[in-house]
Structure formats: C-alpha cells, structure tokens
Design a protein around this motif. Structure first.
Motif: not given
Length: 678
Positions: A246-247, A249, A283, A285
């Motif tokens: 997760d998270g 970038d 990305r 999320r």
C-alpha cells in the motif's frame, strides 16, 4: 491569658500522603524493573512460549528487557523458534540477535503488537497453506488469524527469508546484505524462485527499515528490477506498507512478450498482444491501482493514456482511455489468436521474440491449415474482472490488402459479457461501424456481430488495382451473424445470419475485366489500342448463412461488356468452398472463353478450374470470397446503391434482405449486439 492556637488541619493531607506513597511504590517498582536480572527468566520464558505455541522456542544466550511507558523493548541474544510440524523448513526464525518493541496494553486482550522488529543475520522461513494455516501464527491453531502478530517496522541486517505458498504457485528465497556505505539505500536484496508458477528473479535496494504497516510512519524508498517468466519490471519510488503493498508512488518500466502474461501475475485480464515496452507513474492507495502518463509500444505501434484497476469491488474493475498515434496492422494478429508477424515479434529490444506466424506455419508444415483463428476464448479471464476501456488509433499503417485508415472501440466487460460498442473503423476512405457482443456466462459463448459498411472505395480494396486507370464506385454492406463458439473459427462454423455488399455505377480499366473474363479478343484490342475504361452498372454479393454454411443468393457483377453470375457456397466450419462463375460477354468476341469457371478448394489453398493467369485468379477469388474474408466480416446493414437500370435494381434488391428463415433469425439476433443488455 491568651489561648494557644490549635494545630492546623489541611483537609487534603491524607490524599497527599496517599499520593506520596504511590509515587514511592512506583519508584520502587521502576527500580526493581530496571535492575531486575531478567536473564533468570530466560528458561521459564522458553518453556512458557514452547507450551503456548506447541513448538520449540529457545533464547540460547541472554535475555534483556528495557521497560517503557507504553511498552517494553525485549532483546534476545541468540534465538531459535521452530516451525509447526507440517512446515517444509524446521525453523520459523533463527537469528544471532533479535530486538523488538512490544505494546503492553494489547496483551491484555490477547493481541501481540510489535511496532519494531530488528533481526541480526536471521534465517526466516514462512509458509502458508490453502486452508489458512501459516507458520507465523503464534498459537497452537496456526489457522487462527487472531494469533498472527501485528508488526510495524522490520529491520534486517543480513540473512535470508524463504516464503512458500504452493497453492498460489509461490516459492521464493531472498538474501539480504547491509552496508552503510550504500547511502540512503543500504539494504541490498536478491530474490530467486517461482512466482505464480513462473521463474522469478529480482534484485534491488531499500532503506535499512522495511515498513510492514503504514501507521504513523513515512514511506520507505525502494528500487527493484525483476523478471517473472517473460515479463520484466524495473521500478523506483516509495512504499508505505510492504505487507499489502500500500502507499506506492513509483516510476516503472515494464517489458514482455504479451500483455496477456500479466493475468496470472497480477490478475489483470489484458488481451494477448505483440511484445511490448511500457512506462509510467504508478500509484496505489488501498485497493486502487492507478497508472498515469502511460506510454510505450505494443510491437510496432505506439500507445499512451491513463489506466486504473480497482480491487475493492467483489469483481475487480479495470478502466481507462488509451490512444495510438500510429497503429501497425502487424500488431493486431495476437488480438484474434494469431501469432505476431516477424516484424512485430522482433520490435522490442531486450525481449525474447515469441514464435512468429511464419515460424508457426513452418513448424506445422501444413499449407492447407485453417485460416480462421482457432485460439480458444479464455473464459477464466472474461469472468475475472469487469472493464470499461476506450481505445483510439489516429492512423493505421502497413495495412497491405485491407486499407484501414483509423479506428476506435469502446470495450466493456460486465459480469462476463464483453461488448465492443461502438466499434468504428475507417476503411478505404469509408467506414465500418457497429458492435460485437460475447456472452461468456455460458460455454460455448453466445457471440453476435452486427456491423455496417458505408462508402468504401472499391479501388482501394482490390490489391494493385490502383495502378490501373479506375474510377470504381463506393461499397456499402452489412454483416449480421450470431451463434455459439469458443473461438472465431468455431463461432463462424456454427453461425447463422446474413452477409451482403453492394455497389452502384463506376468505371475501371478493361484490362482488369478482360483478364478476369478471359476475353481474349478484348485483350488483343487492349494491346493494339491501349487501355480503355469499362462502365460498371451494378454489383452485389449476398449470402444466407445457415449454421456455418454461406449459401450465395445473389452474386452478380454487371458491366456494359460482361455479366458475371455466380452460384455456390462456402462452408465456414470446414473452410472449403465451391463456386461456379458464368461470364456472359455483351459484345461479340472471337476468343471469349464461355466455359464456366469453378473456384473451389480450401480457404487457405483455393483452386480455380481454368488457369487465366495470376491476375484472373486474384480477381475471381476476391469476387467469390469477398463476403467471408475478415474485411467483409465487418460489413453490416446497407442502403441500396445507385443502380439506374431496372435489372440493376432487381440485382440490388436480391441482396437487400435474408432469403431464408434461419438466416433471418440469426441476423435478427445479431442486431441485438447493439442494444443494451440486462
């Protein structure tokens, strides 16, 4: 005499004494905790953990504890913790040193929360089974997820990790080395094994701390280069939580033989393509993956756009918009189950070329093999996700015999029903538009195609005819086919419906006509007097398709000099045909050959009864096969052409509607492909 004052009595004095007593007691307890010889608890602790977990636990050298306000830091100098008896490896963890923080209050409710775990030279062996058992569950019931500890940060100084999940096709080993001289990314890792049952290799660097959960901590940097099967990935960025990725970038580059290979790796059901090289910004999320600024190549074609993949719904959803400035026709073969051409197979540097269509043909050694694509529909992929993707090609090149100019399609996949609606192709300065629907909720799938042809210039449809003096008319047509199948070939072999194409007045070179008509006198006249033009009055090809048999109901080519009429049929299941073409010159010719021509054989190797030369073979074969080639399989409902004579009107009327009940029924079902389905 003045009385002496009474001693003052402060009403809070007892409470003050209680507070002081508690403070003293707490201080004593703190001193006891701080100076307690915790190592004397090592043997009882070893015995207690072993009894609670049902497997051997041992702190081999020393135990130390540093208490804090919210928890405690516990240090094991030398630790061995066995795996359950069913595991492949004997130990879950073996390390020279383990240091971890543990929260005290969650322990009261039976939860183990470890904000930080540091391991020196560990050997870690993790295993997960299909029934839910996992080796890192701390209770005797290894399938009870409540006994799985929550770990925040993981710090590893050297060592290795094994992870096995046979039901997922995962069996990997990772080695770690730690060196502060590497700057911000001191932890180096190398991975080898199998992922989704495909060979996996990976290497990269990260910070000295791996973040397993994202609570209260900044993302950590990560660089990786990996190869799984024929797919290559390189990425650089940050990750907030490693446990569920997760998270994220990151910037990425992705290469491979076909995008279809991503389905077993990532669960994204993309079509098979030519070799590709893509890059963009990634990305993630929670359950939502997004790719912005996607750009790269699919074979010889460029592609760009934005995509998103949402795993939160019960059925994952893929969406986005893609665009190609230039689409190369060589890259379309894999979409319908054909191997790529040699040009397309070798288009991406650094990717092992897949077998090309020429190599596949040579391996088969079968000149008369099937022409229609036989690749089976992947029903698992069609049921794995939903999709809503729009694609546009501004320009199409390398079109060879099918002069496509541009194209766009809206792809929708909802509850195992795939629709291409609208499908819009620019062909020969005209347009092919309509819809295709594949219902994969049943096997074989219910497949329907309903498309229109509008204003295609015939002189661009016939190979090399543009080198002659021509002024062909425009072609209108239709195809409405419905049936059931598991591939393009099996569907067409069982389909019913209607196929038709018509054109009105035009002019073209008599060289083309006389070669096709075998009119020797006109050929001599051409040689002596030069090329002359011939007027086309009208033409029509129309087939009633009944369970894979395309029966010609109107095959006419009428000019001022000659009338061609054909009868016969093509069997789409066996890919064979037999057509008899009768040509009737309208002028007197001393050398006109009036014997009917017979076109037969297979689609892959057609035969002609009289050998008039290469141009005649191509021209007559095109006339007979025009309605069953992939080009005219994109034809659909039409309006009659502008034939001015009464007999031409009858010819065009003959092609205007299906002639049999079965063909009419199939055509009516096919038109439903354009309508919203419940």
């Amino acid at each position: 005499m003045v009385a002496a004052p009474e001693p003052s009595r402060h009403p809070s004095s007892p409470w003050m004494r209680l507070v002081v007593a508690c403070a003293v007691l707490l201080a004593v307890l703190m001193l006891v905790v701080l100076f307690f010889p915790w190592d004397v608890m090592r043997v009882p602790l070893n015995r207690y953990v072993s009894e609670k977990t049902g497997r051997q636990f041992e702190i081999s050298r020393q135990l130390a504890v540093r208490p804090g306000w919210r928890g405690a830091t516990i240090i094991f100098d030398g630790v061995d913790f066995a795996n359950p008896p069913w595991a492949r490896e004997p130990y879950l963890v073996r390390a020279k040193r383990a240091e971890f923080e543990i929260r005290l209050w969650p322990l009261l409710s039976g939860h183990v929360v470890i904000p930080r775990l540091a391991l020196i030279s560990p050997t870690i062996s993790l295993q997960m089974e299909e029934d839910g058992r996992r080796t890192w569950a701390l209770g005797k019931d290894t399938g009870d997820t409540s006994t799985v500890p929550t770990i925040g940060l993981l710090q590893v100084d050297g060592g290795g990790v094994d992870f096995l999940a046979e039901h997922l096709g995962v069996d990997i080993h990772a080695d770690f080395t730690y060196d502060t001289a590497r700057g911000e990314l001191p932890l180096d890792f190398r991975i080898k094994g199998k992922y989704k049952r495909q060979p996996l290799t990976a290497e990269g660097r990260t910070g000295n701390v791996l973040q397993l959960t994202s609570e209260g901590q900044p993302p950590f940097p990560l660089e990786i280069k990996a190869a799984a099967g024929k797919t290559q990935l390189s990425a650089k960025g940050t990750v907030a939580a490693l446990a569920d990725l997760d998270g994220i970038d990151a910037q990425f580059q992705l290469k491979g033989q076909t995008l279809g290979d991503l389905f077993p790796l990532l669960g994204i059901a993309l079509p098979h393509t030519s070799p590709y090289a893509l890059s963009g910004d990634l990305r993630k999320r929670a359950k939502l993956w997004e790719v912005k600024g996607l750009q790269g190549r699919l074979g010889l074609s460029d592609i760009g756009g934005d995509m998103r993949f949402d795993q939160a719904p019960k059925t994952p959803q893929l969406g986005g918009k893609l665009r190609s400035k230039v689409l190369d026709m060589d890259d379309l073969g894999p979409l319908i189950g054909l191997p790529p051409t040699e040009r397309s197979a070798k288009a991406i540097e650094g990717v092992e070329p897949p077998p090309s269509i020429a190599q596949v043909k040579r391996r088969r050694g079968d000149a008369g093999r099937k022409v229609l694509p036989t690749a089976t529909l992947d029903f698992e992929r069609l049921r794995a996700m939903n999709a809503d993707v729009q694609y546009t090609a501004d320009k199409i090149r390398n079109v060879r015999d099918v002069p496509l100019d541009r194209g766009s399609v809206h792809v929708k996949l909802l509850d195992s029903v795939l629709t291409l609606d609208p499908l819009d192709l620019g062909v020969a300065n005209g347009k092919v538009a309509g819809a295709i629907r594949i219902d994969a909720r049943q096997v074989p799938a219910d497949i329907r195609a309903s498309l229109d042809v509008r204003g295609m210039q015939i002189n661009r449809l016939i190979p090399k005819v543009e080198t002659l003096k021509t002024s062909f008319g425009k072609l209108d047509g239709r195809i409405n086919l419905s049936g059931r199948g598991t591939s393009v070939a099996s569907w067409l072999g069982a389909a019913s419906g209607d196929v038709a194409a018509i054109t009105g007045r035009g002019e073209f070179s008599n060289l083309l006509l006389e070669f096709a008509g075998l009119d020797g006198g006109e050929i001599i006249k051409f040689i002596l007097r030069g090329d002359q033009t011939v007027t086309l009055r009208c033409a029509a090809v129309a087939f009633d398709v009944n369970k894979g048999v395309a029966q010609g109901r109107g095959l006419v080519f009428d000019t001022t000099d000659t009338v061609f009429r054909a009868t016969g049929q093509a069997n789409l299941a066996t890919e064979t045909m037999r057509f008899v073409i009768d040509q009737r010159p309208k002028d007197k010719s001393i050398l006109s050959l009036r014997t009917p021509l017979i076109i037969g054989g297979s689609f892959g190797s057609p035969t002609i009864g009289v050998e008039p030369g290469p141009l005649a073979a191509r021209g007559l074969a095109a006339l007979a096969l025009g309605a069953i080639t992939p080009l005219l399989s994109l034809a659909a409902t039409f309006e009659p052409g502008p034939g001015a004579d009464a007999d031409c009107k009858a010819v065009l009327a003959e092609a205007s509607k299906p002639g049999t009940a079965e063909a009419a029924k199939g055509a009516a079902q096919a038109t439903g492909a354009r309508q919203p389905q419940n």
